[in-house]
Design a protein around this motif. Structure first.
Motif, short mmCIF file in Angstrom:
data_model
loop_
_atom_site.label_atom_id
_atom_site.label_comp_id
_atom_site.label_asym_id
_atom_site.label_seq_id
_atom_site.Cartn_x
_atom_site.Cartn_y
_atom_site.Cartn_z
N SER A 67 -8.17 14.40 -2.88
CA SER A 67 -7.40 13.27 -3.10
C SER A 67 -6.74 12.50 -2.35
CB SER A 67 -6.08 13.59 -4.09
OG SER A 67 -6.60 14.74 -5.08
N LEU A 68 -6.37 13.00 -1.27
CA LEU A 68 -5.71 12.14 -0.02
C LEU A 68 -6.98 11.17 0.57
CD1 LEU A 68 -3.79 11.36 2.01
CD2 LEU A 68 -4.34 13.35 3.22
N GLN A 110 -15.30 9.96 3.54
CA GLN A 110 -14.90 10.52 2.67
C GLN A 110 -15.81 11.63 2.13
OE1 GLN A 110 -13.93 8.35 -0.80
NE2 GLN A 110 -13.27 10.12 -1.93
N LEU A 162 2.62 10.11 -1.16
CA LEU A 162 1.71 9.57 -1.52
C LEU A 162 1.26 10.20 -3.05
CD1 LEU A 162 -0.79 9.76 1.61
CD2 LEU A 162 0.57 7.79 0.54
N VAL A 186 -9.71 4.16 -0.79
CA VAL A 186 -9.72 2.98 -1.93
C VAL A 186 -8.72 1.86 -0.98
CG1 VAL A 186 -8.16 2.41 -3.81
CG2 VAL A 186 -9.75 4.31 -3.81
N HIS A 187 -7.98 2.43 -0.08
CA HIS A 187 -7.13 1.35 0.77
C HIS A 187 -7.68 1.00 1.96
CE1 HIS A 187 -3.76 1.27 -2.26
NE2 HIS A 187 -4.12 2.35 -2.37
N VAL A 195 -0.07 12.99 -3.81
CA VAL A 195 -1.37 13.81 -4.09
C VAL A 195 -1.14 15.37 -3.71
CG1 VAL A 195 -2.89 11.68 -3.47
CG2 VAL A 195 -2.01 13.14 -1.59
N HIS A 214 -9.77 10.35 -0.77
CA HIS A 214 -10.25 9.18 -1.99
C HIS A 214 -9.07 8.07 -1.76
CE1 HIS A 214 -11.59 7.45 -5.38
NE2 HIS A 214 -10.28 7.31 -5.96
N LEU A 215 -7.89 8.48 -1.87
CA LEU A 215 -6.78 7.41 -1.99
C LEU A 215 -6.93 6.68 -0.40
CD1 LEU A 215 -4.32 6.19 -3.34
CD2 LEU A 215 -2.78 7.84 -1.88
N SER A 274 0.82 -1.12 -0.13
CA SER A 274 -0.10 -0.01 -0.02
C SER A 274 0.85 1.32 -0.08
CB SER A 274 -0.93 0.03 1.24
OG SER A 274 -1.58 1.16 1.57
#
Length: 217
Positions: free
Chosen positions: A197-198, A213, A190, A204-205, A192, A200-201, A143
């Motif tokens: 954007s952070l 979010q 990362l 996702v993880h 970003v 969202h990432l 990750s």
């Protein structure tokens, strides 16, 4: 006697845990908290053997609570109980100092086994989580958050909840300039350039849930 406090913002979850645990002759519920901040105060006041802690709560997160307990060298062992079972997330929480990790789909027997095992000073991982951790190690899947230090991850989680740098600094006992440095460093790692954007990432993880979010977007 194993003394336990429950830290979860959902009263129904706390009630379920309490009903299971209080029936055991060797376990005693010392207190309950609906937030990590309140939970930390309970831990400092009552010094329980175990704190069952949710990860996603308004305000301070479970990982922040875990790190503060460990940094303060408190006696209490943290058992994380969450809906998130992505292998990368428990890895970071275990790195932060949590001694146990359960998902909210666990059975009553597994909950009791985890509490007793962690109370004896041994780590407990839900079988599904342990398997995922082993597979992640074997296949080398990484990750991007593995590159962050625990403090950088802590700052990231506070940023995606919309906390300003000054407030993050106050809560972590850091200057705003130092927090800004952490922010810049973690965003570079990362790749970003914005907190959205952070977020969202992280979703996702599996580090935050998608509802959190959207709430902060």
């Amino acid at each position: 006697m194993i003394n336990v406090v429950l830290v979860d913002d959902h009263e129904l979850v706390r009630t379920g845990f309490r009903m299971i645990l209080q029936q055991q002759p060797d376990i005693r519920i010392r207190g309950e908290a609906g937030s990590a901040e309140e939970g930390l105060r309970l831990i400092r006041t009552l010094a329980p053997d175990i704190a069952l802690v949710d990860v996603h709560m308004p305000g301070m997160s479970g990982i922040e609570l875990t790190e503060r307990v460990v940094r303060s060298k408190l006696h209490t062992h943290i058992v994380i109980v969450t809906v998130v079972d992505d292998a990368r997330f428990p890895k970071r929480l275990l790195d932060a100092g949590a001694l146990g990790y359960l998902t909210k789909g666990c059975t009553a027997e597994e909950l009791l086994a985890a509490v007793r095992q962690v109370a004896s000073g041994r780590r407990y991982l839900a079988p599904a989580v342990a398997q995922q951790l082993a597979l992640a190690t074997l296949d080398g899947s990484d990750s991007p958050f593995d590159t962050l230090s625990s403090r950088e991850l802590e700052v990231a989680m506070m940023l995606v909840r919309g906390k300003p740098l000054t407030l993050i600094g106050e809560q972590l006992n850091l200057s705003p300039k130092t927090v800004s440095t952490y922010k810049q460093r973690l965003m570079e790692k990362l790749n970003v350039d914005h907190v959205i954007s952070l977020a969202h990432l992280m979703a996702v993880h599996g580090l935050i849930d998608t509802q959190a979010q959207h709430a902060n977007a």
